[in-house]
Design an enzyme around this catalytic site. Structure first.
Site, PDB file in Angstrom:
ATOM      1  N   LYS A 124       0.892  -1.131  -0.030  1.00  0.00           N
ATOM      2  CA  LYS A 124      -0.213   0.004  -0.098  1.00  0.00           C
ATOM      3  C   LYS A 124       1.009   1.190  -0.056  1.00  0.00           C
ATOM      4  O   LYS A 124       1.939   1.255   0.550  1.00  0.00           O
ATOM      5  CB  LYS A 124      -0.881   0.088   1.114  1.00  0.00           C
ATOM      6  CG  LYS A 124      -2.185   0.784   1.041  1.00  0.00           C
ATOM      7  CD  LYS A 124      -3.273   0.035   0.373  1.00  0.00           C
ATOM      8  CE  LYS A 124      -4.701   0.926  -0.125  1.00  0.00           C
ATOM      9  NZ  LYS A 124      -5.632  -0.039  -0.579  1.00  0.00           N
ATOM     10  N   ASP A 164      -6.774   4.366  -4.807  1.00  0.00           N
ATOM     11  CA  ASP A 164      -7.680   4.231  -3.472  1.00  0.00           C
ATOM     12  C   ASP A 164      -8.087   5.699  -3.244  1.00  0.00           C
ATOM     13  O   ASP A 164      -8.604   5.996  -4.214  1.00  0.00           O
ATOM     14  CB  ASP A 164      -6.508   3.922  -2.273  1.00  0.00           C
ATOM     15  CG  ASP A 164      -7.211   3.238  -1.328  1.00  0.00           C
ATOM     16  OD1 ASP A 164      -7.591   2.196  -1.088  1.00  0.00           O
ATOM     17  OD2 ASP A 164      -7.566   4.033  -0.079  1.00  0.00           O
ATOM     18  N   GLY A 235     -20.633   7.131   1.665  1.00  0.00           N
ATOM     19  CA  GLY A 235     -19.516   7.721   0.445  1.00  0.00           C
ATOM     20  C   GLY A 235     -20.538   7.936  -0.755  1.00  0.00           C
ATOM     21  O   GLY A 235     -21.572   7.796  -0.891  1.00  0.00           O
ATOM     22  N   ALA A 240     -18.893   3.529  -4.000  1.00  0.00           N
ATOM     23  CA  ALA A 240     -20.148   3.740  -3.578  1.00  0.00           C
ATOM     24  C   ALA A 240     -20.863   3.785  -5.204  1.00  0.00           C
ATOM     25  O   ALA A 240     -21.977   3.000  -5.125  1.00  0.00           O
ATOM     26  CB  ALA A 240     -20.451   5.057  -3.012  1.00  0.00           C
TER      27      ALA A 240
HETATM   28  O1  2IT Z   1      -8.268  -1.376  -1.270  1.00  0.00           O
HETATM   29  C1  2IT Z   1      -7.947  -1.865  -2.441  1.00  0.00           C
HETATM   30  O2  2IT Z   1      -8.062  -3.200  -2.397  1.00  0.00           O
HETATM   31  C2  2IT Z   1      -7.528  -0.967  -3.499  1.00  0.00           C
HETATM   32  N1  2IT Z   1      -7.630   0.284  -3.085  1.00  0.00           N
HETATM   33  C3  2IT Z   1      -7.471  -1.671  -4.657  1.00  0.00           C
HETATM   34  C4  2IT Z   1      -6.083  -2.125  -4.960  1.00  0.00           C
HETATM   35  C5  2IT Z   1      -5.547  -2.542  -6.335  1.00  0.00           C
HETATM   36  O3  2IT Z   1      -4.562  -2.945  -6.481  1.00  0.00           O
HETATM   37  O4  2IT Z   1      -6.271  -2.677  -7.195  1.00  0.00           O
END
Ligand code: 2IT
Length: 445
Positions: A124, A164, A235, A240
């Protein structure tokens, strides 16, 4: 494993990282039985190795706004665990972003990605940059400055970021452009790209669509039809929007969306052009939902969350810890049947305890929202094969994946002597076993 002392020791190392400690505690407390059944896990210190990221990159991101003023934000990438595939997970751009939040998200991502059946590890990243009110040119300059630092550490077979909160197709476009220029290659290094340069059909819808497939299957398993059910959604972003679209297609009625300013209650249902309007609201970058009320003659309830509504299904689609114990109690008093997190860790631990004790059907984020990253995995596959699939092909695969995740949760989440399924336990155990066995097989690393 003694979870309390484990968490205490972790807290001493990482004081104040509340979200991270919350996510670790939830996973450890549900896997402790299988952990203790496998002494080889303890011997290899799987838990101790899992809770610490492989590495964390922190860097400054200096950029210049439209008036020529210089700003300095913080950038991060947490490479958590790559035992089953390249690090994979989104980037969050939001002023609340800090290491605790990115570590909780990265930790969750390990198990979520394991559940998808695809070979993806957990990661992340993001920044405390606030895209709200910024011009396209400012967002571009920020993304370019962010990638100028990050590009060295990512790659299609090492670490594949995506979007994200605060990172959508626009940001991914700018990030991808800069990566391509610096690395001098066109690869699938980011997912969530626009269709014209390697993106996948259905990726924008995937988190919400997958969530609703999962919800429908949880309900079916309990003998309940989703058709005609009333749904509260929080959201008003991409997640959403996808959830409202699929819920409406399935014949349910969505009566709320929400923003930082409050929530909309639309008793007539949010469907058709009202769902399209969500995209307009989001694109305006003002981070408010109030204008919906005037446009469609609905109620706007300022500074409150939609969990006080009488609904059959509640779907947190905004951010972590957005549904607390009091909200859970309100929903239960109003006869809620099912609560499913489409946001990551949408419910507080106290809210979850209440749902489980009252045998409310509860779906945890890492299972319910896994359709997003799963479709990112499908985007990686298409990029690696240099082809693109039709929307039907992608959606069929997404549906199969969600069904598979559901089956894994049922397998490990059944409670003896009862038909009630603890999806939280099921998801954590299934995801954990896959990763732990991979770590064991590959030695101490
Ligand atoms: O929380 C999640 O799974 C995402 N934001 C998507 C992550 C992704 O690599 O598509």
């Amino acid at each position: 494993m003694n979870i309390d002392s484990f968490i205490q020791a972790l807290e001493a190392k990482h004081p104040g990282e509340h979200e991270y400690l919350q996510a670790v505690r939830e996973v450890l407390s549900t896997i402790s039985d299988v952990y203790n059944e496998h002494p080889e896990f303890e011997k290899a210190k799987i838990a101790e190795r899992l809770v610490e990221p492989d590495r964390i990159f922190t860097f400054k991101v200096p950029w210049v706004d439209d008036r020529g003023e210089v700003h300095v934000n913080l950038g991060y990438r947490v490479q958590y665990n790559n035992a089953i595939g390249p690090y994979k997970g989104g980037l969050r751009f939001h002023p609340s972003v800090n290491l605790s939040i990115l570590k909780f998200l990265g930790f969750e991502q390990i198990f979520k990605n394991a559940l998808t059946t695809l070979p993806m590890g957990g990661g992340k990243g993001g920044s405390d940059f606030n895209p709200k009110g910024k011009s396209d040119a400012e967002v571009m300059r920020f993304c370019q400055a962010y990638m100028l630092e990050l590009w060295r550490h990512i790659g299609p077979d090492t670490d594949v970021p995506a979007g994200d909160i605060g990172v959508g197709a626009r940001e991914i476009g700018y990030l991808y452009g800069m990566y391509r220029k610096l690395a001098q290659e066109n690869t699938g290094v980011l997912t969530g790209k626009s269709l014209e340069f390697g993106g996948s059909l259905i990726r924008p819808e995937a988190t919400g669509f997958g969530g609703l497939y999962f919800v429908r299957e949880m309900l079916q398993t309990a003998g309940i039809d989703i058709k005609g059910k009333t749904i509260a959604i929080s959201g008003f972003g991409n997640v959403a929007w996808g959830a409202a679209t699929k819920a409406t297609q399935m014949g349910a009625k969505v009566v709320s969306i929400s923003g930082p300013d409050g929530y909309i209650y639309d008793k007539n249902g949010i469907s058709g052009e009202k769902i399209d309007y969500m995209l307009e609201l989001r694109a305006s970058c003002n981070d408010v939902v109030a204008p919906y009320a005037e446009k469609f003659d609905a109620e706007f309830i300022p500074n409150r969350r939609p969990w006080e509504l009488k609904v059959d299904i509640a779907l947190p689609c905004a951010t972590q810890n957005e549904l607390n114990e009091q909200d859970a109690q309100n929903l239960i008093n109003n006869g809620v049947l099912c609560v499913a997190e489409i946001s990551n860790m949408g419910c507080t631990p106290e809210a979850i305890d209440l749902f489980l004790s009252k045998k409310i059907i509860y779906g945890p984020g890492k299972a319910v929202n896994a359709g997003g990253v799963a479709t990112s995995g499908l985007e990686m596959t298409q990029n690696a094969m240099h082809i693109s699939w039709s929307a039907e092909e992608v959606e069929t695969r997404l549906q199969q994946i969600m069904s598979n995740i559901h089956a894994q949760c049922v397998k490990y989440g059944r409670t003896e002597g009862s038909s009630y399924i603890n999806y939280m336990k099921g998801a954590n155990v299934a995801g954990f076993l896959k990763v732990a066995k991979s770590m064991l097989a590959q030695g101490v690393l």
